[in-house]
Each structure stands twice: as C-alpha cells, then as structure tokens.
Design a protein around this motif. Structure first.
Motif, PDB file in Angstrom:
ATOM      1  N   GLY A 130      -9.363  -3.795   5.259  1.00  0.00           N
ATOM      2  CA  GLY A 130      -9.030  -5.161   5.462  1.00  0.00           C
ATOM      3  C   GLY A 130      -7.705  -5.544   5.584  1.00  0.00           C
ATOM      4  N   ASP A 131      -7.422  -5.096   7.151  1.00  0.00           N
ATOM      5  CA  ASP A 131      -5.895  -5.517   7.445  1.00  0.00           C
ATOM      6  C   ASP A 131      -5.799  -6.991   7.350  1.00  0.00           C
ATOM      7  N   ARG A 132      -4.748  -7.613   6.923  1.00  0.00           N
ATOM      8  CA  ARG A 132      -4.146  -8.931   6.699  1.00  0.00           C
ATOM      9  C   ARG A 132      -2.633  -8.878   6.827  1.00  0.00           C
ATOM     10  N   PRO A 133      -2.243 -10.020   7.097  1.00  0.00           N
ATOM     11  CA  PRO A 133      -0.953 -10.213   7.072  1.00  0.00           C
ATOM     12  C   PRO A 133      -0.250 -10.252   5.527  1.00  0.00           C
ATOM     13  N   ASN A 134      -1.112 -10.165   4.719  1.00  0.00           N
ATOM     14  CA  ASN A 134      -0.310 -10.134   3.260  1.00  0.00           C
ATOM     15  C   ASN A 134      -0.350  -8.581   2.899  1.00  0.00           C
ATOM     16  N   ASN A 135      -0.902  -7.646   3.756  1.00  0.00           N
ATOM     17  CA  ASN A 135      -0.645  -6.429   3.440  1.00  0.00           C
ATOM     18  C   ASN A 135       0.680  -5.633   4.083  1.00  0.00           C
ATOM     19  N   PHE A 136       1.535  -4.779   3.070  1.00  0.00           N
ATOM     20  CA  PHE A 136       2.644  -4.186   3.524  1.00  0.00           C
ATOM     21  C   PHE A 136       2.221  -2.501   3.324  1.00  0.00           C
ATOM     22  N   TYR A 137       2.199  -1.979   4.618  1.00  0.00           N
ATOM     23  CA  TYR A 137       1.907  -0.711   4.567  1.00  0.00           C
ATOM     24  C   TYR A 137       2.937   0.385   4.533  1.00  0.00           C
ATOM     25  N   MET A 138       2.980   1.204   3.613  1.00  0.00           N
ATOM     26  CA  MET A 138       4.256   2.204   3.437  1.00  0.00           C
ATOM     27  C   MET A 138       3.922   3.250   4.336  1.00  0.00           C
ATOM     28  N   LEU A 139       5.053   3.757   5.049  1.00  0.00           N
ATOM     29  CA  LEU A 139       5.074   4.844   6.107  1.00  0.00           C
ATOM     30  C   LEU A 139       6.326   5.697   5.733  1.00  0.00           C
ATOM     31  N   GLY A 140       6.023   6.865   5.040  1.00  0.00           N
ATOM     32  CA  GLY A 140       7.345   7.554   4.873  1.00  0.00           C
ATOM     33  C   GLY A 140       8.158   7.633   3.705  1.00  0.00           C
ATOM     34  N   PRO A 171      -2.420   1.643  13.688  1.00  0.00           N
ATOM     35  CA  PRO A 171      -1.704   1.338  14.991  1.00  0.00           C
ATOM     36  C   PRO A 171      -0.718   0.485  15.278  1.00  0.00           C
ATOM     37  N   LEU A 172       0.127   0.323  13.951  1.00  0.00           N
ATOM     38  CA  LEU A 172       1.540  -0.571  13.789  1.00  0.00           C
ATOM     39  C   LEU A 172       2.622   0.155  13.734  1.00  0.00           C
ATOM     40  N   SER A 173       3.935  -0.155  14.475  1.00  0.00           N
ATOM     41  CA  SER A 173       4.994   0.460  14.136  1.00  0.00           C
ATOM     42  C   SER A 173       5.541  -0.022  12.901  1.00  0.00           C
ATOM     43  N   PRO A 174       6.766   0.437  12.246  1.00  0.00           N
ATOM     44  CA  PRO A 174       7.242  -0.063  11.193  1.00  0.00           C
ATOM     45  C   PRO A 174       7.934  -1.468  11.312  1.00  0.00           C
ATOM     46  N   GLU A 175       8.129  -1.625  12.515  1.00  0.00           N
ATOM     47  CA  GLU A 175       9.017  -3.169  12.725  1.00  0.00           C
ATOM     48  C   GLU A 175       7.668  -4.170  12.882  1.00  0.00           C
ATOM     49  N   GLU A 176       6.489  -3.568  13.533  1.00  0.00           N
ATOM     50  CA  GLU A 176       5.360  -4.839  13.447  1.00  0.00           C
ATOM     51  C   GLU A 176       4.918  -5.063  12.089  1.00  0.00           C
ATOM     52  N   ILE A 177       4.828  -3.700  11.215  1.00  0.00           N
ATOM     53  CA  ILE A 177       4.182  -4.086  10.098  1.00  0.00           C
ATOM     54  C   ILE A 177       5.382  -4.893   9.245  1.00  0.00           C
ATOM     55  N   MET A 178       6.625  -4.695   9.134  1.00  0.00           N
ATOM     56  CA  MET A 178       7.511  -5.469   8.617  1.00  0.00           C
ATOM     57  C   MET A 178       7.647  -6.839   9.106  1.00  0.00           C
ATOM     58  N   GLY A 179       7.742  -7.192  10.343  1.00  0.00           N
ATOM     59  CA  GLY A 179       7.404  -8.517  10.994  1.00  0.00           C
ATOM     60  C   GLY A 179       6.330  -9.362  10.655  1.00  0.00           C
ATOM     61  N   LYS A 180       5.235  -8.708  10.649  1.00  0.00           N
ATOM     62  CA  LYS A 180       4.058  -9.478  10.334  1.00  0.00           C
ATOM     63  C   LYS A 180       3.881  -9.876   8.936  1.00  0.00           C
ATOM     64  N   PHE A 181       4.436  -9.105   7.994  1.00  0.00           N
ATOM     65  CA  PHE A 181       4.421  -9.189   6.368  1.00  0.00           C
ATOM     66  C   PHE A 181       5.499 -10.167   6.229  1.00  0.00           C
ATOM     67  N   MET A 182       6.655 -10.111   6.737  1.00  0.00           N
ATOM     68  CA  MET A 182       7.791 -11.215   6.243  1.00  0.00           C
ATOM     69  C   MET A 182       7.341 -12.416   6.833  1.00  0.00           C
ATOM     70  N   GLY A 228       0.899  -1.265  -0.019  1.00  0.00           N
ATOM     71  CA  GLY A 228      -0.046   0.054  -0.001  1.00  0.00           C
ATOM     72  C   GLY A 228       0.851   1.215   0.130  1.00  0.00           C
ATOM     73  N   ASN A 229       0.393   2.088  -0.809  1.00  0.00           N
ATOM     74  CA  ASN A 229       0.931   3.652  -0.984  1.00  0.00           C
ATOM     75  C   ASN A 229       1.033   4.213   0.483  1.00  0.00           C
ATOM     76  N   ILE A 230       1.907   5.104   0.727  1.00  0.00           N
ATOM     77  CA  ILE A 230       1.933   6.024   1.820  1.00  0.00           C
ATOM     78  C   ILE A 230       0.644   6.922   2.052  1.00  0.00           C
ATOM     79  N   GLY A 231       0.520   7.300   3.431  1.00  0.00           N
ATOM     80  CA  GLY A 231      -0.326   8.101   3.715  1.00  0.00           C
ATOM     81  C   GLY A 231      -1.705   7.820   3.505  1.00  0.00           C
TER      82      GLY A 231
END
Length: 187
Positions: free
Chosen positions: A36-46, A166-177, A23-26
């Motif tokens: 639809g939050d799901r583990p297969n989503n990677f959210y861009m932050l910044g 409500p997720l930190s970049p580390e949480e987003i990355m860990g869940k996605f990886m 997903g694009n930033i912002g």
C-alpha cells in the motif's frame, strides 16, 4: 503469521487512523510499498536502527498527527537507546511496532539475539515504556494498533516476493514532506 500479513494489517490501520507510517529498511519497506504505497509512508533506505528514532522525532514535531514506526528486531537491537527515549517522551500519538522474526531478514536471515534469549518486550518495559504489548495473531495485531508505546509482533522468518521501491530517496522525502508538513500560516 508472515511479516507481510502483519504489514498489511498495520497499513490498513494506519490508513484508517490517518497516521504517518515510517517503514524499516530492506524487505520490510519493500513489503510496505507493495501492500500500500501512499504519501503518508516514509520508506527507510540504508539507515538501519533509525526507524524508531525517526518516528519519535515526527511524533514530537507533529503532536497532532498519529505516527506509527515499523522496525525490525535486528534494527531495534542496534539502537536500544531509542526505547529509553520513547519511554522518557511518552507521546500519546506514537506507536513503535517491532516485527520480530528472530533474524536479520534483509541480509540472509542470520539469527538475532531474540531467536535465543533476548525479549524486546521485556527490554522496552525495563526501559520504562508504559504500554508494551506482544501480538502473534492477526486479530491481536489489529486490536493493538490504536495504542501507544511499543507493540512487538512475532512473525515468521522469510521475505515476501516483492520488487524494489522505484523511488529515489529524494522522491520519498519530497512526497512524504508534502503530506506530513504542518500547514503554513496564512499572511
């Protein structure tokens, strides 16, 4: 069509295809999280302009996985070189979806060049992308989601009323990886 409506269709289609979704930033990422939050989503932050490149990198690294990247017109204009790289690599498992609202929606809706003369579908075709489609309705979006290459979706200006992720970049990355990593070979 509102952007969140397009994102809802994209999310449904990605889920039915078992696709990884970048997903694009912002606001687009915030809207993706809300629909639809799901583990297969990677959210861009910044990282403006990089969803297309991250999506392509995933598609190259994981050729057996379907990868869909959602980017905005402003972000793609910031990284036009990614269109030539996407054309050059021509992966069957990758689709870049550009949500074109003609503005920088997350920073105050300042107009982008696509609100006047620039045509990102024409730019993608000119860069050599073999499959480029444009959609303006929900049914067109849905029918184009199984393709590859670039899909430009024309959407209205405006952000949905959604909260922050409500997720930190580390949480987003860990869940996605955890979900996107190829299985490790057994000993």
């Amino acid at each position: 069509m509102r952007r969140i409506e397009a994102i809802t269709i994209i999310t449904r289609e990605a889920e039915s295809q078992g696709a990884l979704l970048v997903g694009n930033i912002g606001y687009p990422s915030r809207e993706l999280y809300a629909v639809g939050d799901r583990p297969n989503n990677f959210y861009m932050l910044g990282s403006m302009g990089l969803a297309s490149s991250i999506g392509l990198g995933l598609a190259l690294a994981l050729p057996k996985r379907r990868v869909i990247a959602i980017d905005g017109d402003g972000s793609v204009l910031m990284n036009l070189g990614s269109l030539a790289t996407i054309a050059d690599q021509a992966n069957e498992n990758y689709l870049l979806v550009i949500l074109d609202n003609g503005c920088y929606g997350s920073t105050g809706s300042q107009p982008t060049c696509t609100s006047r003369r620039s045509d990102l579908a024409a730019v993608a075709s000119g860069a050599g992308v073999s499959e480029v489609k444009v959609a303006t309705t929900a049914s067109e979006v849905q029918s184009c989601m199984k393709g590859k290459g670039v899909l430009v979706i024309k959407v209205e200006i405006g952000n949905a009323e959604v909260g922050v992720i409500p997720l930190s970049p580390e949480e987003i990355m860990g869940k996605f990886m955890a979900i996107s990593a190829p299985p490790s070979p057994s000993s």
